[in-house]
Design a protein around this motif. Structure first.
Motif, PDB file in Angstrom:
ATOM      1  N   ARG A 168      -8.396   2.403   2.556  1.00 34.45           N
ATOM      2  CA  ARG A 168      -8.213   3.366   3.237  1.00 34.45           C
ATOM      3  C   ARG A 168      -7.279   4.077   3.070  1.00 34.45           C
ATOM      4  NH1 ARG A 168      -8.415  -1.120   7.184  1.00 34.45           N
ATOM      5  NH2 ARG A 168      -5.901  -1.092   7.438  1.00 34.45           N
ATOM      6  N   SER A 169      -6.220   3.625   2.441  1.00 32.94           N
ATOM      7  CA  SER A 169      -5.119   4.639   1.800  1.00 32.94           C
ATOM      8  C   SER A 169      -5.547   5.722   0.797  1.00 32.94           C
ATOM      9  CB  SER A 169      -3.833   3.811   1.336  1.00 32.94           C
ATOM     10  OG  SER A 169      -3.031   4.622   0.717  1.00 32.94           O
ATOM     11  N   THR A 214       1.628   5.293   1.507  1.00 34.39           N
ATOM     12  CA  THR A 214       1.076   5.994   2.749  1.00 34.39           C
ATOM     13  C   THR A 214       1.663   7.317   2.623  1.00 34.39           C
ATOM     14  OG1 THR A 214       3.293   5.475   3.866  1.00 34.39           O
ATOM     15  CG2 THR A 214       1.265   3.857   4.157  1.00 34.39           C
ATOM     16  N   GLU A 252      -6.601  -2.091   3.603  1.00 33.20           N
ATOM     17  CA  GLU A 252      -5.723  -0.889   4.056  1.00 33.20           C
ATOM     18  C   GLU A 252      -5.441  -0.377   2.712  1.00 33.20           C
ATOM     19  OE1 GLU A 252      -3.038  -4.401   2.416  1.00 33.20           O
ATOM     20  OE2 GLU A 252      -4.869  -4.402   3.516  1.00 33.20           O
ATOM     21  N   HIS A 253      -5.542  -0.845   1.506  1.00 37.48           N
ATOM     22  CA  HIS A 253      -5.561   0.022   0.253  1.00 37.48           C
ATOM     23  C   HIS A 253      -6.730   0.800   0.089  1.00 37.48           C
ATOM     24  CE1 HIS A 253      -2.296  -2.446  -1.055  1.00 37.48           C
ATOM     25  NE2 HIS A 253      -3.025  -3.237  -1.618  1.00 37.48           N
ATOM     26  N   THR A 302       0.821  -1.087  -0.115  1.00 38.21           N
ATOM     27  CA  THR A 302       0.083   0.088   0.088  1.00 38.21           C
ATOM     28  C   THR A 302       0.869   1.261  -0.009  1.00 38.21           C
ATOM     29  OG1 THR A 302      -2.074   0.830   0.942  1.00 38.21           O
ATOM     30  CG2 THR A 302      -0.359   0.380   2.322  1.00 38.21           C
ATOM     31  N   HIS A 310      -7.514  -6.479   0.743  1.00 33.93           N
ATOM     32  CA  HIS A 310      -6.589  -5.562   1.325  1.00 33.93           C
ATOM     33  C   HIS A 310      -7.356  -4.244   1.644  1.00 33.93           C
ATOM     34  CE1 HIS A 310      -3.198  -7.633   0.124  1.00 33.93           C
ATOM     35  NE2 HIS A 310      -3.618  -8.022  -0.786  1.00 33.93           N
TER      36      HIS A 310
END
Length: 284
Positions: A200-201, A79, A197-198, A77, A195
């Motif tokens: 959210r990113s 950030t 987290e992808h 991901t 994923h």
């Protein structure tokens, strides 16, 4: 006795490479002049889901690499610490896989990366092909004011990645509802669920290089790579006027406008897309 080539699958073409900042997942097939396929945005987008009807056909005469950009698919991901510059990531990727110059083929967000690379790194780009890509300048995503209909659905799918919203997303990307299959929606749903987290990113920062991209309007005339803009006449995500503007200012360029086609020309008109791109790269 005749022999047949094995059918390419996501598993058989899957590769990983470590760059300076990210572990990048990609699909690779074929030999010859490199064609790098850059997917669009949206929850669950991957190199495979965006280009699975194209990889095998194009790999018949070229080395094809379909990349999962950071923040998508099986790649790391992105950030605030790693940065969100897809153009720099692309150049790092090319360095690691041993590609000096490549034909860049970018859908939507991937087209933004390809255009940026053609401006900033002309020595690395042999050909530029965009499909449904924004163009720097006014009216970035629509013919009117504000986000387009498709962009609104895309953001809603990021915020609530339900099966229903994924189905809405693939439907608005296509002109023909029959092309928005349950299989395609399922691929997107599975990748998004794998994923979170992808997602959210993206909601936290998207791609910070977007502002830099939209500031390139005055530099488009410096693009030296032979350029082909492919756009659906019925694109509800990025209006085709973007490709008109791109081909107005890029010296060696041409526009292919496809009727009865939405945002995913490479899926809705796969055979024509494969023929156009393959012959364009081979002939120029």
């Amino acid at each position: 006795m005749t022999s047949t080539s094995p059918v390419l699958t996501g598993e058989s073409t899957s590769r990983f490479v470590q760059t300076k900042r990210f572990r990048i997942h990609y699909h690779e097939a074929g030999q010859g002049h490199p064609i790098v396929l850059l997917h669009g945005s949206g929850p669950g987008a991957t190199g495979w889901s965006n280009f699975r009807p194209n990889i095998e056909a194009l790999s018949a005469g070229h080395r094809v690499l379909a990349v999962d950009m950071p923040g998508w698919g099986e790649s790391d991901t992105q950030t605030a610490e790693t940065g969100r510059d897809h153009t720099a990531t692309l150049i790092d990727f090319l360095d690691e896989v041993g590609v000096d110059r490549a034909a860049l083929v970018g859908n939507s967000m991937g087209g933004m990366t390809a255009i940026s690379a053609a401006v900033q790194h002309p020595d690395r780009v042999s050909h530029l092909v965009t499909m449904g890509a924004p163009c720097p300048g006014p009216n970035l995503f629509s013919a009117g004011n504000g986000p387009s209909e498709g962009l609104k659905v895309l953001i809603e799918a990021y915020q609530e990645p339900t099966a229903e919203n994924m189905k809405r997303l693939v439907r608005i990307m296509c002109f023909d509802p029959a092309m928005a299959t349950d299989e395609l929606a399922g691929l997107r749903s599975q990748a998004a669920a794998a994923h979170p987290e992808h997602l959210r990113s993206f909601l936290e920062g998207g791609t910070s290089s977007a502002a830099a991209f939209f500031a390139l309007a005055g530099q488009l005339g410096s693009i030296t790579a032979p350029t082909m803009a492919i756009h659906g006449r019925d694109d509800r995500v990025v209006h085709f006027e973007n490709s008109l503007r791109l081909t107005t200012v890029v010296p060696d360029s041409r526009l292919v406008l496809l009727n009865r086609c939405g945002h995913w020309a490479q899926i809705e008109h796969a055979a024509e897309f494969n023929r156009l791109v393959g012959s364009f790269v081979s002939a120029t």
